[in-house]
Write an enzyme that holds these catalytic residues in place. Structure first.
Site, PDB file in Angstrom:
ATOM      1  N   TYR A 286     -23.184 112.379  -4.715  1.00  0.00           N
ATOM      2  CA  TYR A 286     -22.847 113.678  -5.333  1.00  0.00           C
ATOM      3  C   TYR A 286     -21.937 114.480  -4.395  1.00  0.00           C
ATOM      4  O   TYR A 286     -20.875 114.961  -4.810  1.00  0.00           O
ATOM      5  CB  TYR A 286     -24.138 114.450  -5.631  1.00  0.00           C
ATOM      6  CG  TYR A 286     -23.933 115.911  -5.973  1.00  0.00           C
ATOM      7  CD1 TYR A 286     -23.427 116.299  -7.213  1.00  0.00           C
ATOM      8  CD2 TYR A 286     -24.265 116.920  -5.062  1.00  0.00           C
ATOM      9  CE1 TYR A 286     -23.244 117.652  -7.527  1.00  0.00           C
ATOM     10  CE2 TYR A 286     -24.091 118.264  -5.361  1.00  0.00           C
ATOM     11  CZ  TYR A 286     -23.582 118.622  -6.592  1.00  0.00           C
ATOM     12  OH  TYR A 286     -23.398 119.953  -6.903  1.00  0.00           O
TER      13      TYR A 286
ATOM     14  N   THR B  99     -24.398 117.052 -11.877  1.00  0.00           N
ATOM     15  CA  THR B  99     -25.213 117.726 -10.860  1.00  0.00           C
ATOM     16  C   THR B  99     -26.534 117.004 -10.544  1.00  0.00           C
ATOM     17  O   THR B  99     -27.340 117.531  -9.785  1.00  0.00           O
ATOM     18  CB  THR B  99     -25.538 119.173 -11.303  1.00  0.00           C
ATOM     19  OG1 THR B  99     -26.144 119.126 -12.592  1.00  0.00           O
ATOM     20  CG2 THR B  99     -24.296 120.034 -11.357  1.00  0.00           C
TER      21      THR B  99
ATOM     22  N   ASP C 274     -14.810 117.028 -22.574  1.00  0.00           N
ATOM     23  CA  ASP C 274     -15.517 116.116 -21.678  1.00  0.00           C
ATOM     24  C   ASP C 274     -14.680 115.890 -20.409  1.00  0.00           C
ATOM     25  O   ASP C 274     -13.577 115.349 -20.481  1.00  0.00           O
ATOM     26  CB  ASP C 274     -15.761 114.783 -22.414  1.00  0.00           C
ATOM     27  CG  ASP C 274     -16.609 113.817 -21.601  1.00  0.00           C
ATOM     28  OD1 ASP C 274     -16.817 114.053 -20.388  1.00  0.00           O
ATOM     29  OD2 ASP C 274     -17.066 112.818 -22.170  1.00  0.00           O
ATOM     30  N   LEU C 275     -15.230 116.287 -19.276  1.00  0.00           N
ATOM     31  CA  LEU C 275     -14.494 116.168 -18.010  1.00  0.00           C
ATOM     32  C   LEU C 275     -14.198 114.710 -17.641  1.00  0.00           C
ATOM     33  O   LEU C 275     -13.293 114.433 -16.866  1.00  0.00           O
ATOM     34  CB  LEU C 275     -15.287 116.836 -16.878  1.00  0.00           C
ATOM     35  CG  LEU C 275     -15.332 118.361 -16.934  1.00  0.00           C
ATOM     36  CD1 LEU C 275     -16.443 118.899 -16.038  1.00  0.00           C
ATOM     37  CD2 LEU C 275     -13.994 118.959 -16.528  1.00  0.00           C
TER      38      LEU C 275
HETATM   39  N1  LIG Z   1     -27.315 123.557  -9.301  1.00  0.00           N
HETATM   40  C1  LIG Z   1     -27.176 123.698  -7.991  1.00  0.00           C
HETATM   41  O1  LIG Z   1     -28.159 123.834  -7.242  1.00  0.00           O
HETATM   42  C2  LIG Z   1     -25.804 123.734  -7.366  1.00  0.00           C
HETATM   43  C3  LIG Z   1     -25.698 123.861  -5.971  1.00  0.00           C
HETATM   44  C4  LIG Z   1     -24.423 123.899  -5.403  1.00  0.00           C
HETATM   45  C5  LIG Z   1     -23.305 123.820  -6.207  1.00  0.00           C
HETATM   46  N2  LIG Z   1     -23.447 123.676  -7.554  1.00  0.00           N
HETATM   47  C6  LIG Z   1     -22.229 123.566  -8.361  1.00  0.00           C
HETATM   48  O2  LIG Z   1     -22.203 124.681  -9.241  1.00  0.00           O
HETATM   49  C7  LIG Z   1     -21.557 124.306 -10.460  1.00  0.00           C
HETATM   50  C8  LIG Z   1     -22.408 124.737 -11.627  1.00  0.00           C
HETATM   51  O3  LIG Z   1     -23.671 124.091 -11.515  1.00  0.00           O
HETATM   52  P1  LIG Z   1     -24.910 124.465 -12.453  1.00  0.00           P
HETATM   53  O4  LIG Z   1     -26.041 124.807 -11.586  1.00  0.00           O
HETATM   54  O5  LIG Z   1     -24.459 125.407 -13.531  1.00  0.00           O
HETATM   55  O6  LIG Z   1     -25.160 123.013 -13.061  1.00  0.00           O
HETATM   56  P2  LIG Z   1     -25.886 122.592 -14.388  1.00  0.00           P
HETATM   57  O7  LIG Z   1     -26.801 123.667 -14.866  1.00  0.00           O
HETATM   58  O8  LIG Z   1     -26.405 121.222 -14.145  1.00  0.00           O
HETATM   59  O9  LIG Z   1     -24.675 122.523 -15.412  1.00  0.00           O
HETATM   60  C9  LIG Z   1     -23.675 121.545 -15.302  1.00  0.00           C
HETATM   61  C10 LIG Z   1     -22.727 121.753 -16.450  1.00  0.00           C
HETATM   62  O10 LIG Z   1     -21.720 120.739 -16.394  1.00  0.00           O
HETATM   63  C11 LIG Z   1     -21.651 120.134 -17.666  1.00  0.00           C
HETATM   64  N3  LIG Z   1     -21.180 118.769 -17.618  1.00  0.00           N
HETATM   65  C12 LIG Z   1     -21.794 117.678 -17.101  1.00  0.00           C
HETATM   66  N4  LIG Z   1     -21.062 116.581 -17.351  1.00  0.00           N
HETATM   67  C13 LIG Z   1     -19.971 117.000 -18.034  1.00  0.00           C
HETATM   68  C14 LIG Z   1     -18.841 116.335 -18.596  1.00  0.00           C
HETATM   69  N5  LIG Z   1     -18.686 115.006 -18.525  1.00  0.00           N
HETATM   70  N6  LIG Z   1     -17.917 117.085 -19.245  1.00  0.00           N
HETATM   71  C15 LIG Z   1     -18.057 118.430 -19.367  1.00  0.00           C
HETATM   72  N7  LIG Z   1     -19.102 119.106 -18.873  1.00  0.00           N
HETATM   73  C16 LIG Z   1     -20.047 118.389 -18.212  1.00  0.00           C
HETATM   74  C17 LIG Z   1     -23.058 120.209 -18.210  1.00  0.00           C
HETATM   75  O11 LIG Z   1     -23.036 119.972 -19.600  1.00  0.00           O
HETATM   76  P3  LIG Z   1     -24.383 119.474 -20.374  1.00  0.00           P
HETATM   77  O12 LIG Z   1     -25.182 120.717 -20.567  1.00  0.00           O
HETATM   78  O13 LIG Z   1     -23.877 118.891 -21.646  1.00  0.00           O
HETATM   79  O14 LIG Z   1     -25.028 118.475 -19.474  1.00  0.00           O
HETATM   80  C18 LIG Z   1     -23.397 121.640 -17.822  1.00  0.00           C
HETATM   81  O15 LIG Z   1     -22.799 122.546 -18.708  1.00  0.00           O
HETATM   82  C19 LIG Z   1     -21.289 122.807 -10.364  1.00  0.00           C
HETATM   83  O16 LIG Z   1     -19.956 122.613 -10.010  1.00  0.00           O
HETATM   84  C20 LIG Z   1     -22.195 122.338  -9.243  1.00  0.00           C
HETATM   85  O17 LIG Z   1     -21.665 121.212  -8.571  1.00  0.00           O
HETATM   86  C21 LIG Z   1     -24.651 123.653  -8.149  1.00  0.00           C
END
Ligand SMILES: NC(=O)c1ccc[n+]([C@@H]2O[C@H](COP(=O)([O-])OP(=O)(O)OC[C@H]3O[C@@H](n4cnc5c(N)ncnc54)[C@H](OP(=O)(O)O)[C@@H]3O)[C@@H](O)[C@H]2O)c1
Length: 295
Positions: A124, A61, A37-38
């Site tokens: 965010y 996110t 857990d982050l």
């Molecule tokens: N999605 C976008 O459009 C977007 C755009 C720009 C940048 N990003 C960046 O890209 C990266 C990956 O995003 P993504 O699209 O893969 O996001 P995502 O599908 O929402 O996945 C987020 C991940 O972070 C995990 N997480 C959330 N809270 C946590 C905690 N307290 N401890 C450990 N893990 C935790 C989630 O776990 P759970 O499954 O348990 O919730 C999930 O595995 C992130 O750094 C995000 O900021 C995303």
């Protein structure tokens, strides 16, 4: 023996795409939130002992919800990466940290270069900018990879939301005054792997920030129209009309950049990586979802 890379956010879109990569000589270890857990990280020194890199893709996110939960968002997006980076420095391993176009201001003009001033307009974006700052000042060798509008056949994202709503409704209203570029989670995962490999194998590779999206640009409305053109080609039900609206007509708790296009030429220059057009990436995702639907 295979080297091991630790991936946070292993259940997310990017984390799942990283787990699916076939990387000769590399074992990806991607604990779930329950396992790591982050917001409540354990002692990382012991954990990091067997790893040669950490990819920090886990994040809070939920962009709109972060406005009412800024402390939790900060714990996950800022304090978490700060601790990961500090432990990476102590372990002498590099950290590749995923960040966002939402560090840029609501009303500036893209395409943004890596050295442009950040000025996030949302909670965010602020917490992600703080996470970047913590990684940069940690003393760990690092790469910060900013991406945008991540889409895939997994998890929650705009493409899947459009397909669901398009199957239910005849008319959709979609924001047409926010410009950016979608990014296929699988394409991003390959870039993250290439960057990680370089940092691990080349001690002279400098730390820095790189931008990475698919190539081209669009608006949310343009993306929706392309999703439905692809969906129609696969025989899926699509709405009869997709109306273009303004951000003002679709108020959300968080402010988003009107222009969040990222200039990705540094990635091409330093790593020789050219990203495919977003249209091809989105077509592939819709095709994959249509195939799943048919099964
Ligand atoms: N999605 C976008 O459009 C977007 C755009 C720009 C940048 N990003 C960046 O890209 C990266 C990956 O995003 P993504 O699209 O893969 O996001 P995502 O599908 O929402 O996945 C987020 C991940 O972070 C995990 N997480 C959330 N809270 C946590 C905690 N307290 N401890 C450990 N893990 C935790 C989630 O776990 P759970 O499954 O348990 O919730 C999930 O595995 C992130 O750094 C995000 O900021 C995303």
């Amino acid at each position: 023996m295979a080297e091991r890379w630790l991936v946070t956010g292993g259940t997310g879109q990017v984390g799942q795409a990283l787990r699916r990569l076939e990387l000769p000589g590399v074992e990806i270890v991607a604990p779930s939130r329950a396992e790591l857990d982050l917001a409540a990280l354990p002692d990382l020194d012991l954990l990091f002992a067997g790893f040669s890199a950490v990819i920090s893709s886990g994040a809070y996110t939920a962009v709109d919800k972060a406005e009412s939960e800024p402390f939790l968002a900060r714990a996950i997006n800022s304090s978490g990466p700060a601790r990961l980076a500090a432990a990476a420095r102590r372990a002498g391993i590099p950290i590749v940290h995923v960040s966002t176009d939402y560090v840029f201001p609501a009303d500036g003009q893209g395409p943004w270069r890596e050295d442009a001033m950040v000025a996030p307009a949302s909670a965010y974006g602020r917490t992600k900018a703080e996470g970047e700052g913590a990684v940069r000042s940690s003393g760990a060798r690092h790469a910060i990879v900013r991406t945008a509008w991540v889409v895939s056949a997994d998890g929650a994202n705009f493409v899947k939301t459009m397909l669901r709503l398009g199957a239910e409704r005849e008319v959709l209203r979609v924001v047409a005054d926010q410009r950016g570029c979608p990014t296929h989670a699988g394409d991003l995962a390959e870039v993250l792997a290439a960057v990680t490999r370089r940092l691990v194998s080349d001690p002279d590779q400098a730390s820095g920030i790189w931008h990475c999206t698919n190539s081209g640009e669009t608006t949310w409305h343009g993306l929706a129209e392309h999703v439905f053109a692809c969906a129609a080609a696969h025989g899926l039900k699509v709405p009869s009309r997709v109306e273009a609206i303004t951000t003002a007509e679709y108020p959300t708790p968080a402010r988003r950049p009107a222009d969040s296009r990222l200039d990705c030429s540094k990635l091409e220059r330093d790593f020789g990586i050219t990203m495919r057009p977003w249209q091809d990436a989105v077509a592939e995702i819709v095709g994959e979802l249509a195939q799943r639907d048919a099964q």
